[in-house]
Design a protein around this motif. Sequence first.
Motif, PDB file in Angstrom:
ATOM      1  N   ALA A  73     -22.082  -1.342  32.916  1.00  0.00           N
ATOM      2  CA  ALA A  73     -20.835  -0.709  32.477  1.00  0.00           C
ATOM      3  C   ALA A  73     -19.743  -1.766  32.354  1.00  0.00           C
ATOM      4  CB  ALA A  73     -20.417   0.378  33.461  1.00  0.00           C
ATOM      5  N   PRO A  74     -19.599  -2.406  31.197  1.00  0.00           N
ATOM      6  CA  PRO A  74     -18.558  -3.422  31.049  1.00  0.00           C
ATOM      7  C   PRO A  74     -17.166  -2.811  31.098  1.00  0.00           C
ATOM      8  CG  PRO A  74     -19.653  -3.000  28.946  1.00  0.00           C
ATOM      9  CD  PRO A  74     -20.432  -2.268  29.994  1.00  0.00           C
ATOM     10  N   PRO A  75     -16.256  -3.390  31.869  1.00  0.00           N
ATOM     11  CA  PRO A  75     -14.875  -2.886  31.929  1.00  0.00           C
ATOM     12  C   PRO A  75     -14.140  -3.253  30.643  1.00  0.00           C
ATOM     13  CG  PRO A  75     -15.430  -4.255  33.846  1.00  0.00           C
ATOM     14  CD  PRO A  75     -16.461  -4.508  32.801  1.00  0.00           C
ATOM     15  N   VAL A  76     -14.118  -2.342  29.703  1.00  0.00           N
ATOM     16  CA  VAL A  76     -13.595  -2.648  28.375  1.00  0.00           C
ATOM     17  C   VAL A  76     -12.156  -2.180  28.233  1.00  0.00           C
ATOM     18  CG1 VAL A  76     -15.838  -2.642  27.242  1.00  0.00           C
ATOM     19  CG2 VAL A  76     -14.592  -0.491  27.476  1.00  0.00           C
ATOM     20  N   SER A  77     -11.424  -2.869  27.373  1.00  0.00           N
ATOM     21  CA  SER A  77     -10.088  -2.426  27.012  1.00  0.00           C
ATOM     22  C   SER A  77     -10.198  -1.202  26.111  1.00  0.00           C
ATOM     23  CB  SER A  77      -9.336  -3.547  26.289  1.00  0.00           C
ATOM     24  OG  SER A  77      -9.189  -4.667  27.136  1.00  0.00           O
TER      25      SER A  77
ATOM     26  N   GLY B 141     -10.144   1.380  23.072  1.00  0.00           N
ATOM     27  CA  GLY B 141     -10.379   1.356  21.642  1.00  0.00           C
ATOM     28  C   GLY B 141     -11.669   0.680  21.223  1.00  0.00           C
ATOM     29  N   LEU B 142     -11.937   0.738  19.921  1.00  0.00           N
ATOM     30  CA  LEU B 142     -13.184   0.244  19.348  1.00  0.00           C
ATOM     31  C   LEU B 142     -13.389  -1.240  19.579  1.00  0.00           C
ATOM     32  CD1 LEU B 142     -15.709   0.599  17.603  1.00  0.00           C
ATOM     33  CD2 LEU B 142     -14.257   0.315  15.579  1.00  0.00           C
ATOM     34  N   PHE B 143     -12.352  -2.042  19.378  1.00  0.00           N
ATOM     35  CA  PHE B 143     -12.522  -3.488  19.507  1.00  0.00           C
ATOM     36  C   PHE B 143     -12.811  -3.887  20.950  1.00  0.00           C
ATOM     37  CE2 PHE B 143      -9.950  -3.255  15.568  1.00  0.00           C
ATOM     38  CZ  PHE B 143     -10.864  -3.870  14.725  1.00  0.00           C
ATOM     39  N   GLY B 144     -12.217  -3.176  21.887  1.00  0.00           N
ATOM     40  CA  GLY B 144     -12.534  -3.434  23.280  1.00  0.00           C
ATOM     41  C   GLY B 144     -13.994  -3.147  23.572  1.00  0.00           C
TER      42      GLY B 144
ATOM     43  N   MET C 109     -13.951   7.202  24.390  1.00  0.00           N
ATOM     44  CA  MET C 109     -13.897   5.760  24.631  1.00  0.00           C
ATOM     45  C   MET C 109     -13.356   5.017  23.420  1.00  0.00           C
ATOM     46  SD  MET C 109     -17.194   4.777  26.991  1.00  0.00           S
ATOM     47  CE  MET C 109     -16.516   3.127  27.230  1.00  0.00           C
ATOM     48  N   MET C 110     -13.752   5.442  22.242  1.00  0.00           N
ATOM     49  CA  MET C 110     -13.287   4.757  21.033  1.00  0.00           C
ATOM     50  C   MET C 110     -11.813   5.022  20.763  1.00  0.00           C
ATOM     51  SD  MET C 110     -16.566   5.189  18.480  1.00  0.00           S
ATOM     52  CE  MET C 110     -15.809   4.248  17.171  1.00  0.00           C
TER      53      MET C 110
END
Length: 288
Positions: free
Chosen positions: A126-130, A132-135, A194-195
């Motif tokens: 589970a990567p801690p993403v920013s 939006g889509l680019f994150g 998430m997106m």
Amino acid sequence: MAVAERTIRTSQADLHLSESSGLGMPILMIHGSGSSRAVFARQFDSPLADAHRLIAFDLPGHGGSSDAHDPATAYTIAGLARSAGELLDRLAIRRAIVFGWSLGGHVAMELASFHPAVRGLMLTGAPPVSKGLFGMLRGFHAHWDMLLASKKIYSERDAERFETLCFGDSASPTFRQAILRTDGRLRATVTRSMMSGDGADQRQVVEQAAFPVAIVNGENDPFVRLSYFEALHYGALWEHCHVVPGVGHAPFWERPDLFNPMLSRFADAVEAQSADGALVGQRRSQAG
């Protein structure tokens, strides 16, 4: 070690859980999309269950839990985290370690952004993403198989493929049943949330965490970019980013002999830090 099962009614769903009778700090275990609490069987069948109060529950729309009353709100990352937080409250848990795998990791990060009981966070797959889509693209591999994460209705072939991606050739016979049981509305709603950037910025949650954060991934995880984890600026990273050799998306299932000792060490570290913090607070209160 005795393991009890029960169902807790929450505002969004009736959540079915398994719970060990260990006396150490509770460890709340949150499974991934298309799975169930059964995926943590190799943690319950280990000394961890004697040392800690392991709690694994089926997310809304999964396993033995009911489908959500209001899928549009309950099946977002924020909605799933609210259900997990409500479960902690119903169980009267004030301090806990949260271990989240895959979707469960994203739910765990959202939970950690608002619930005061979280004292430690372990993430797998589970990567801690920013937001939006680019994150998301920075943290995940972009390939056609990712479309399964948002597909509403699964065929038998889809379920077989998703099972293989998650567990390789090590899956229990019950895992396919769990995939097919899952409320398909959840997959589409989670992906949209998430997106669109619903909920907390997960990268900020992890980078600004005041509590210990453990990262444990499989060397051959087909979904996540391992290099992404190394690029984050952690506020309180435990040890280092661990990579379990020779396994894929579910190292806790494929290699419990390697994973369980790490979870045990992490839990001991969190428990010790929490005890030290409580002692400092007590001394300050007495001094005042």
